[in-house]
Structures are given as structure tokens and as C-alpha cells.
Design a protein around this motif. Structure first.
Motif, PDB file in Angstrom:
ATOM      1  N   LEU A  80      31.313  51.955  59.091  1.00  0.00           N
ATOM      2  CA  LEU A  80      32.478  51.211  59.565  1.00  0.00           C
ATOM      3  C   LEU A  80      32.333  51.007  61.066  1.00  0.00           C
ATOM      4  O   LEU A  80      32.248  51.976  61.831  1.00  0.00           O
ATOM      5  N   GLN A  81      32.291  49.757  61.467  1.00  0.00           N
ATOM      6  CA  GLN A  81      32.170  49.431  62.881  1.00  0.00           C
ATOM      7  C   GLN A  81      33.355  48.570  63.300  1.00  0.00           C
ATOM      8  O   GLN A  81      33.735  47.635  62.593  1.00  0.00           O
ATOM      9  N   ARG A  82      33.894  48.900  64.458  1.00  0.00           N
ATOM     10  CA  ARG A  82      35.012  48.121  65.005  1.00  0.00           C
ATOM     11  C   ARG A  82      34.674  47.758  66.433  1.00  0.00           C
ATOM     12  O   ARG A  82      34.124  48.563  67.179  1.00  0.00           O
ATOM     13  N   ALA A  83      34.990  46.533  66.813  1.00  0.00           N
ATOM     14  CA  ALA A  83      34.667  46.046  68.150  1.00  0.00           C
ATOM     15  C   ALA A  83      35.936  45.610  68.865  1.00  0.00           C
ATOM     16  O   ALA A  83      36.831  45.007  68.271  1.00  0.00           O
ATOM     17  N   LEU A  84      35.988  45.942  70.150  1.00  0.00           N
ATOM     18  CA  LEU A  84      37.046  45.454  71.020  1.00  0.00           C
ATOM     19  C   LEU A  84      36.642  44.071  71.506  1.00  0.00           C
ATOM     20  O   LEU A  84      35.546  43.896  72.037  1.00  0.00           O
ATOM     21  N   GLU A  85      37.507  43.089  71.325  1.00  0.00           N
ATOM     22  CA  GLU A  85      37.177  41.713  71.692  1.00  0.00           C
ATOM     23  C   GLU A  85      38.118  41.229  72.794  1.00  0.00           C
ATOM     24  O   GLU A  85      39.332  41.242  72.631  1.00  0.00           O
ATOM     25  N   VAL A  86      37.539  40.827  73.919  1.00  0.00           N
ATOM     26  CA  VAL A  86      38.304  40.323  75.060  1.00  0.00           C
ATOM     27  C   VAL A  86      37.668  39.035  75.549  1.00  0.00           C
ATOM     28  O   VAL A  86      36.513  38.728  75.223  1.00  0.00           O
ATOM     29  N   GLN A  87      38.412  38.302  76.357  1.00  0.00           N
ATOM     30  CA  GLN A  87      37.896  37.056  76.908  1.00  0.00           C
ATOM     31  C   GLN A  87      37.213  37.320  78.240  1.00  0.00           C
ATOM     32  O   GLN A  87      37.730  38.041  79.086  1.00  0.00           O
ATOM     33  N   GLY A  88      36.038  36.732  78.390  1.00  0.00           N
ATOM     34  CA  GLY A  88      35.298  36.852  79.640  1.00  0.00           C
ATOM     35  C   GLY A  88      35.055  35.492  80.258  1.00  0.00           C
ATOM     36  O   GLY A  88      35.239  34.450  79.629  1.00  0.00           O
ATOM     37  N   THR A  89      34.611  35.511  81.516  1.00  0.00           N
ATOM     38  CA  THR A  89      34.330  34.290  82.253  1.00  0.00           C
ATOM     39  C   THR A  89      32.978  34.419  82.931  1.00  0.00           C
ATOM     40  O   THR A  89      32.673  35.452  83.528  1.00  0.00           O
ATOM     41  N   VAL A  90      32.170  33.367  82.820  1.00  0.00           N
ATOM     42  CA  VAL A  90      30.864  33.363  83.464  1.00  0.00           C
ATOM     43  C   VAL A  90      31.055  33.176  84.971  1.00  0.00           C
ATOM     44  O   VAL A  90      31.762  32.254  85.411  1.00  0.00           O
ATOM     45  N   GLU A  91      30.426  34.046  85.738  1.00  0.00           N
ATOM     46  CA  GLU A  91      30.517  33.972  87.195  1.00  0.00           C
ATOM     47  C   GLU A  91      29.123  34.104  87.792  1.00  0.00           C
ATOM     48  O   GLU A  91      28.167  34.481  87.099  1.00  0.00           O
ATOM     49  N   SER A  92      29.015  33.789  89.087  1.00  0.00           N
ATOM     50  CA  SER A  92      27.742  33.888  89.793  1.00  0.00           C
ATOM     51  C   SER A  92      27.997  34.406  91.199  1.00  0.00           C
ATOM     52  O   SER A  92      28.880  33.906  91.907  1.00  0.00           O
ATOM     53  N   ARG A  93      27.225  35.390  91.600  1.00  0.00           N
ATOM     54  CA  ARG A  93      27.364  35.916  92.957  1.00  0.00           C
ATOM     55  C   ARG A  93      26.749  34.989  93.989  1.00  0.00           C
ATOM     56  O   ARG A  93      27.004  35.128  95.185  1.00  0.00           O
ATOM     57  N   THR A  94      25.912  34.078  93.569  1.00  0.00           N
ATOM     58  CA  THR A  94      25.254  33.172  94.496  1.00  0.00           C
ATOM     59  C   THR A  94      25.817  31.757  94.406  1.00  0.00           C
ATOM     60  O   THR A  94      25.126  30.798  94.726  1.00  0.00           O
ATOM     61  N   THR A  95      27.034  31.626  93.973  1.00  0.00           N
ATOM     62  CA  THR A  95      27.719  30.340  94.048  1.00  0.00           C
ATOM     63  C   THR A  95      28.302  30.201  95.451  1.00  0.00           C
ATOM     64  O   THR A  95      29.133  31.006  95.867  1.00  0.00           O
ATOM     65  N   SER A 224      20.273  31.197  87.692  1.00  0.00           N
ATOM     66  CA  SER A 224      19.499  32.321  87.175  1.00  0.00           C
ATOM     67  C   SER A 224      20.142  33.663  87.503  1.00  0.00           C
ATOM     68  O   SER A 224      19.582  34.706  87.162  1.00  0.00           O
ATOM     69  N   ASN A 225      21.286  33.657  88.145  1.00  0.00           N
ATOM     70  CA  ASN A 225      21.922  34.911  88.552  1.00  0.00           C
ATOM     71  C   ASN A 225      23.364  34.954  88.060  1.00  0.00           C
ATOM     72  O   ASN A 225      24.279  35.271  88.812  1.00  0.00           O
ATOM     73  N   LEU A 226      23.551  34.630  86.776  1.00  0.00           N
ATOM     74  CA  LEU A 226      24.893  34.591  86.203  1.00  0.00           C
ATOM     75  C   LEU A 226      25.227  35.919  85.533  1.00  0.00           C
ATOM     76  O   LEU A 226      24.342  36.650  85.082  1.00  0.00           O
ATOM     77  N   TYR A 227      26.506  36.208  85.454  1.00  0.00           N
ATOM     78  CA  TYR A 227      26.995  37.375  84.733  1.00  0.00           C
ATOM     79  C   TYR A 227      28.368  37.035  84.161  1.00  0.00           C
ATOM     80  O   TYR A 227      28.953  35.997  84.491  1.00  0.00           O
ATOM     81  N   VAL A 228      28.877  37.899  83.293  1.00  0.00           N
ATOM     82  CA  VAL A 228      30.175  37.689  82.659  1.00  0.00           C
ATOM     83  C   VAL A 228      31.125  38.777  83.135  1.00  0.00           C
ATOM     84  O   VAL A 228      30.793  39.971  83.089  1.00  0.00           O
ATOM     85  N   ALA A 229      32.290  38.372  83.589  1.00  0.00           N
ATOM     86  CA  ALA A 229      33.332  39.307  84.016  1.00  0.00           C
ATOM     87  C   ALA A 229      34.479  39.263  83.018  1.00  0.00           C
ATOM     88  O   ALA A 229      34.845  38.193  82.518  1.00  0.00           O
ATOM     89  N   ALA A 230      35.050  40.430  82.701  1.00  0.00           N
ATOM     90  CA  ALA A 230      36.160  40.518  81.755  1.00  0.00           C
ATOM     91  C   ALA A 230      37.102  41.622  82.192  1.00  0.00           C
ATOM     92  O   ALA A 230      36.682  42.609  82.810  1.00  0.00           O
ATOM     93  N   ASP A 231      38.386  41.446  81.886  1.00  0.00           N
ATOM     94  CA  ASP A 231      39.407  42.440  82.194  1.00  0.00           C
ATOM     95  C   ASP A 231      39.769  43.191  80.919  1.00  0.00           C
ATOM     96  O   ASP A 231      40.119  42.581  79.902  1.00  0.00           O
TER      97      ASP A 231
END
Length: 379
Positions: A80-95, A224-231
Motif C-alpha cells: 500500500l503506497q500513498r503519496a502527498l500531492e501538491v502544486q509546484g511551480t518551475v523556477e530558475s535561479r538564473t532568470t 538548463s538550471n530549472l527546479y520546482v518549488a512547492a509549499d
């Protein structure tokens, strides 16, 4: 007509009325008798039906085609597997938003939104005509000052002029050298150059308009330096850990990516009662851009080799989780037994059973009517 004849006529009329009244009364009595017999037969039929139903309830083995039909599923042991699902946004430190260090009129815009550029590539140019004319004049003055300096230097070495004349010529030449360097730097600063290779996200200026110093001109993104941020809710502060593998789902691009949590925020936002995580994807599809939303699925519960039932099998009886277990009696019929269970983790489809069921038992997930303990059912 004489009196005797009139008297005989009246007597005949009275006799007719009396006979008719007696005949009508006799007819009503017969109708009531027939209705009474009909009601007695109906009462006998109802009494037989009541007796049959009472017998069926007393002895469930004597079921009929009127028994409710059920659909059951087997209790199984699995993961039995359960996942927490939240909304994230793609961000870049070099924008970055690029601007000119000097003001001027835009004379050339060399890029368009979405265009890939290389480091050092000129993106926007400002009018430098005045600076170039000034530079040309100062360069002429510098050459003259250099010639005078070299002349006075030779004369001073020959002790033909005073040292102060030599030093004055030298100072004037060096000042003009610095002036030329400053003008050249100002001309260079009138060009907006890409500080790194990336994608032009937006161009904020147009040809012919005046651009003041420090005003935004071009937004550049390093793809090439993207990441996803989520609360994440503070309720999961002890669950989410750095290095944990997650799943990123991008509905707009139909991409599903794997990633790892790079960092977990140590502070709780007072207003939203959340903390921030950053997820580093294992790869970046071509359609992913900064600002794009995605779903972040974080493993919350993993129960290996546990007893699992469908969530549809659960009922609440007096506040206690309950299921109905089918005990087969014949090929397509059996008895249902009500049983209380103790639950563990649950997902949107499955539930973990800690006590009350064994693998291989049959639990009802759907029925055509209300079930009771000991009731006979068809399946």
C-alpha cells in the motif's frame, strides 16, 4: 272514474313501490356478501405472505430469487503506497532582467522572445553617436598630448627643460588616456549583452523608444538550471526530507519526470502555515519553462505486505468501520457476515486492515439492497 276504481289504482301503485324497494335491498345485501368474501381471501393471502417472510428471516437458508445480489472482491496482501500531492511551480535561479547602465534611445533590438542566445551576444543597442564623436575628439587630443609628453620627456632627459614642464605634459597625457577609456566603457555599457547562454523570455523595449538607466529591457532564462518549488503543509514537516525521490507531473506537456528533493525549508510561513521545498528534476523536457505549474507527488506511506481491501467495502456502523464478508453456500449464493475491522493507512482507493480480516476472504463492495448479518445473498 268512481271512487272504487281510484282506490284500486292507488293500492296497485303502493304494492309496486314496496316490491321494488324489497328487490333493491336484497341486491345490496348480496353485493356486501360478495365483497366480504373477497376481503377474506385477500386477508388469507396476506397472512400467508407474512408467514413466508417470517420463515425466511428465521431460516436464511430458505432464500429465494428476491435475495439481494452482491459484488465482492478478495482480500489480498500487497504493498500500500500513498503519496502527498501538491502544486509546484518551475523556477530558475538564473532568470535575470537585463538593463542598460546608461540611458539612451534604442537603435537596435537583435532578439525576439523564445530565441536562444549565447554568452556575450549583443541583445539591445542604444544610440551612442554623441559618445562616439566625443571619443574621436578626445582621441585626437590624446595623440597630441602624447606627442608633447614624448617631446618634453626627451628634453627633460637632456636637461633642456624644467622637470615641472615634463610632469605637466605627462599628467595631461595620462588624463586624456583615462578619458578615452571612460568613453569606450560608456559606449560598451550602451549595449545589453547576454551574461550567460539561455532563452530570451521577454523583450520589454522597442526600437526608437528611450531607455533610462536601470530600466528593464530583456528577461533572460537559463533553461538548463530549472527546479520546482512547492509549499507543503506544516502537518508534513516530519515526513518530507532532503534527498527523497518524488514524481513531477506536467499536465500541459504530458510529461512525468522523476526528481529529488534538493532542500527543505526550515521556517514555517506564518500566514499559510506551510514550508517550502525545492525539487531538482532528473531531466528538463524542451516544453518546460519557468512559471509552468506541475503536480509534485511525494511518497507519504509505504506498507509492504499488508492486508488491503477496496475502500468501497467499508461501511460505518455506530461509528465503527465495518465490512460484510461473504460465506459461500452454493455456486452463486451464500451468507453475509457483518464484521468490524481495525484500519491503518488509506488511499483514495484502498485501505489497510490491521485486524479483522484475512487474505482470501470475500468482502462485499456493492449490493442491490441493504445488508444484515446472516442474510442470504446472490452473487
Amino acid at each position: 272514474m268512481d271512487a272504487r276504481t281510484l282506490f284500486l289504482g292507488v293500492c296497485c301503485l303502493v304494492s309496486t313501490i314496496v316490491v321494488a324497494g324489497c328487490s333493491s335491498s336484497q341486491h345490496d345485501i348480496e353485493a356486501k356478501r360478495r365483497r366480504l368474501e373477497q376481503l377474506r381471501r385477500e386477508l388469507a393471502r396476506l397472512q400467508q405472505e407474512v408467514a413466508r417472510l417470517e420463515a425466511e428471516l428465521t431460516n436464511p437458508q430458505s432464500g429465494t430469487a428476491q435475495d439481494p445480489s452482491v459484488v465482492f472482491e478478495l482480500v489480498e496482501r500487497g504493498v500500500l503506497q500513498r503519496a502527498l500531492e501538491v502544486q509546484g511551480t518551475v523556477e530558475s535561479r538564473t532568470t535575470v532582467v537585463l538593463s542598460a547602465k546608461v540611458g539612451g534611445t534604442v537603435v537596435a533590438v537583435h532578439v525576439q522572445p523564445g530565441e536562444r542566445v549565447q554568452r556575450g551576444q549583443v541583445l539591445v543597442e542604444l544610440d551612442t553617436e554623441v559618445l562616439r564623436r566625443t571619443l574621436a575628439e578626445v582621441e585626437v587630443q590624446r595623440e597630441l598630448a602624447r606627442a608633447l609628453y614624448e617631446k618634453y620627456k626627451r628634453a627633460w632627459e637632456a636637461q633642456a627643460v624644467a622637470e615641472v614642464q615634463y610632469l605637466s605634459a605627462k599628467q595631461q597625457w595620462e588624463a586624456l588616456e583615462k578619458r578615452v577609456a571612460t568613453l569606450r566603457e560608456q559606449i560598451a555599457q550602451s549595449r545589453i549583452v547576454a551574461p550567460f547562454a539561455g532563452i530570451v523570455d521577454n523583450v520589454l523595449v522597442k526600437h526608437g523608444e528611450f531607455l533610462g538607466p536601470g530600466l528593464p529591457a530583456v528577461r533572460l532564462v537559463n533553461g538548463s538550471n530549472l527546479y520546482v518549488a512547492a509549499d507543503i503543509s506544516e502537518a508534513y514537516v516530519g515526513v518530507v526530507k532532503p534527498g527523497e525521490r518524488v514524481e513531477l507531473v506536467f499536465p500541459e506537456t504530458a510529461d512525468t519526470l522523476a526528481g529529488r528533493i534538493r532542500s527543505v525549508g526550515q521556517a514555517i510561513e506564518p500566514r499559510t502555515r506551510t514550508f517550502r521545498i525545492e525539487v531538482l528534476p532528473e531531466r528538463i523536457p524542451s516544453g518546460v519553462r519557468p512559471g509552468l505549474h506541475c503536480q509534485v507527488r511525494i511518497p507519504d506511506v509505504s506498507r509492504p505486505q499488508t492486508v488491503i481491501i477496496p475502500l468501497a467495502a467499508l461501511q460505518q456502523r455506530s461509528g465503527v468501520p465495518t465490512v460484510f464478508v461473504v460465506e459461500p453456500r452454493e455456486a452463486h449464493s451464500g451468507i453475509v457476515r457483518q464484521r468490524s475491522v481495525r484500519l491503518g493507512a488509506m488511499t483514495v482507493e484502498k485501505a489497510e486492515v490491521l485486524a479483522g480480516l484475512q487474505p482470501g476472504e470475500r468482502v462485499v463492495v456493492r449490493s442491490s439492497g441493504e445488508l444484515r448479518d446472516g442474510m442470504r445473498v446472490r452473487f
